[in-house]
Design a protein around this motif. Structure first.
Motif, PDB file in Angstrom:
ATOM      1  N   TRP A  13       0.861  -1.171   0.000  1.00  0.00           N
ATOM      2  CA  TRP A  13       0.000   0.000   0.000  1.00  0.00           C
ATOM      3  C   TRP A  13       0.902   1.226   0.000  1.00  0.00           C
ATOM      4  N   LYS A  14       0.867   2.012  -1.073  1.00  0.00           N
ATOM      5  CA  LYS A  14       1.655   3.242  -1.134  1.00  0.00           C
ATOM      6  C   LYS A  14       0.768   4.375  -0.630  1.00  0.00           C
ATOM      7  N   ILE A  15       1.160   4.938   0.500  1.00  0.00           N
ATOM      8  CA  ILE A  15       0.340   5.964   1.132  1.00  0.00           C
ATOM      9  C   ILE A  15       1.149   7.242   1.326  1.00  0.00           C
ATOM     10  N   PHE A  16       0.460   8.338   1.509  1.00  0.00           N
ATOM     11  CA  PHE A  16       1.120   9.602   1.804  1.00  0.00           C
ATOM     12  C   PHE A  16       0.288  10.354   2.838  1.00  0.00           C
ATOM     13  N   ARG A  17       0.949  11.247   3.529  1.00  0.00           N
ATOM     14  CA  ARG A  17       0.296  12.014   4.583  1.00  0.00           C
ATOM     15  C   ARG A  17      -0.230  13.334   4.012  1.00  0.00           C
ATOM     16  N   THR A  18      -1.456  13.669   4.369  1.00  0.00           N
ATOM     17  CA  THR A  18      -2.033  14.962   4.029  1.00  0.00           C
ATOM     18  C   THR A  18      -2.363  15.668   5.336  1.00  0.00           C
ATOM     19  N   LYS A  19      -2.818  16.900   5.246  1.00  0.00           N
ATOM     20  CA  LYS A  19      -3.186  17.608   6.476  1.00  0.00           C
ATOM     21  C   LYS A  19      -4.390  16.965   7.158  1.00  0.00           C
ATOM     22  N   ASN A  20      -5.144  16.142   6.410  1.00  0.00           N
ATOM     23  CA  ASN A  20      -6.326  15.460   6.965  1.00  0.00           C
ATOM     24  C   ASN A  20      -6.078  14.002   7.301  1.00  0.00           C
ATOM     25  N   GLY A  21      -4.829  13.561   7.232  1.00  0.00           N
ATOM     26  CA  GLY A  21      -4.519  12.172   7.548  1.00  0.00           C
ATOM     27  C   GLY A  21      -3.833  11.494   6.385  1.00  0.00           C
ATOM     28  N   PHE A  22      -3.805  10.175   6.413  1.00  0.00           N
ATOM     29  CA  PHE A  22      -3.146   9.405   5.372  1.00  0.00           C
ATOM     30  C   PHE A  22      -4.110   9.085   4.234  1.00  0.00           C
ATOM     31  N   LYS A  23      -3.577   9.040   3.009  1.00  0.00           N
ATOM     32  CA  LYS A  23      -4.354   8.689   1.819  1.00  0.00           C
ATOM     33  C   LYS A  23      -3.598   7.623   1.046  1.00  0.00           C
ATOM     34  N   VAL A  24      -4.340   6.682   0.459  1.00  0.00           N
ATOM     35  CA  VAL A  24      -3.727   5.634  -0.355  1.00  0.00           C
ATOM     36  C   VAL A  24      -3.494   6.204  -1.758  1.00  0.00           C
ATOM     37  N   LEU A  25      -2.255   6.126  -2.220  1.00  0.00           N
ATOM     38  CA  LEU A  25      -1.897   6.603  -3.551  1.00  0.00           C
ATOM     39  C   LEU A  25      -1.958   5.470  -4.575  1.00  0.00           C
ATOM     40  N   ASP A  26      -1.534   4.282  -4.164  1.00  0.00           N
ATOM     41  CA  ASP A  26      -1.497   3.145  -5.076  1.00  0.00           C
ATOM     42  C   ASP A  26      -1.519   1.863  -4.267  1.00  0.00           C
ATOM     43  N   ILE A  27      -1.989   0.802  -4.892  1.00  0.00           N
ATOM     44  CA  ILE A  27      -1.947  -0.537  -4.317  1.00  0.00           C
ATOM     45  C   ILE A  27      -1.215  -1.408  -5.329  1.00  0.00           C
ATOM     46  N   VAL A  28      -0.190  -2.108  -4.866  1.00  0.00           N
ATOM     47  CA  VAL A  28       0.603  -2.967  -5.746  1.00  0.00           C
ATOM     48  C   VAL A  28       0.376  -4.410  -5.298  1.00  0.00           C
ATOM     49  N   VAL A  29      -0.247  -5.214  -6.168  1.00  0.00           N
ATOM     50  CA  VAL A  29      -0.583  -6.599  -5.850  1.00  0.00           C
ATOM     51  C   VAL A  29       0.342  -7.508  -6.644  1.00  0.00           C
ATOM     52  N   ASP A  30       1.148  -8.284  -5.919  1.00  0.00           N
ATOM     53  CA  ASP A  30       2.129  -9.181  -6.556  1.00  0.00           C
ATOM     54  C   ASP A  30       2.929  -8.467  -7.648  1.00  0.00           C
ATOM     55  N   GLY A  31       3.336  -7.242  -7.360  1.00  0.00           N
ATOM     56  CA  GLY A  31       4.175  -6.479  -8.275  1.00  0.00           C
ATOM     57  C   GLY A  31       3.444  -5.706  -9.354  1.00  0.00           C
ATOM     58  N   VAL A  32       2.124  -5.770  -9.368  1.00  0.00           N
ATOM     59  CA  VAL A  32       1.335  -5.079 -10.388  1.00  0.00           C
ATOM     60  C   VAL A  32       0.666  -3.861  -9.763  1.00  0.00           C
ATOM     61  N   SER A  33       1.016  -2.680 -10.272  1.00  0.00           N
ATOM     62  CA  SER A  33       0.468  -1.423  -9.773  1.00  0.00           C
ATOM     63  C   SER A  33      -0.950  -1.216 -10.277  1.00  0.00           C
ATOM     64  N   MET A  34      -1.872  -0.998  -9.356  1.00  0.00           N
ATOM     65  CA  MET A  34      -3.258  -0.751  -9.754  1.00  0.00           C
ATOM     66  C   MET A  34      -3.389   0.593 -10.468  1.00  0.00           C
ATOM     67  N   SER A  35      -2.622   1.606 -10.068  1.00  0.00           N
ATOM     68  CA  SER A  35      -2.740   2.912 -10.717  1.00  0.00           C
ATOM     69  C   SER A  35      -2.273   2.844 -12.166  1.00  0.00           C
ATOM     70  N   ILE A  36      -1.214   2.091 -12.443  1.00  0.00           N
ATOM     71  CA  ILE A  36      -0.737   1.955 -13.822  1.00  0.00           C
ATOM     72  C   ILE A  36      -1.715   1.131 -14.648  1.00  0.00           C
ATOM     73  N   THR A  37      -2.249   0.069 -14.050  1.00  0.00           N
ATOM     74  CA  THR A  37      -3.229  -0.769 -14.746  1.00  0.00           C
ATOM     75  C   THR A  37      -4.467   0.040 -15.124  1.00  0.00           C
ATOM     76  N   LEU A  38      -4.978   0.810 -14.173  1.00  0.00           N
ATOM     77  CA  LEU A  38      -6.174   1.615 -14.452  1.00  0.00           C
ATOM     78  C   LEU A  38      -5.875   2.722 -15.451  1.00  0.00           C
TER      79      LEU A  38
END
Length: 86
Positions: free
Chosen positions: A21-46
């Protein structure tokens, strides 16, 4: 950003599924940027999927934006349809 590593155990006893789970911090908390399943990035796939819909419908000048919006609306209203085709 931060990478949170996890493993999902499969009910049938197969090897665990590695999920990062690739996450980053914002002023409102943490947000998920990308999910990588068995080496496959969901953001790149989408991104590839959406680019295909956009380009096959004429891109910027040929209604590609509206076609992409329709595609996304249809996908939201019927989320299981993409799972059924696999």
């Amino acid at each position: 950003g931060i990478v949170v590593q996890s493993h999902i155990m499969r009910p049938a006893g197969g090897p665990p599924l590695k999920v990062d789970w690739k996450i980053f911090r914002t002023k409102n908390g943490f947000k998920v940027l990308d999910i990588v399943v068995d080496g496959v990035s969901m953001s790149i796939t989408l991104r590839s999927e959406y680019t295909g819909v956009f380009q096959s419908n004429g891109g910027m000048g040929g209604g590609g934006v509206e076609a992409l919006f329709k595609y996304l609306r249809d996908k939201i209203s019927s989320p299981s349809s993409s799972e059924d085709s696999e």
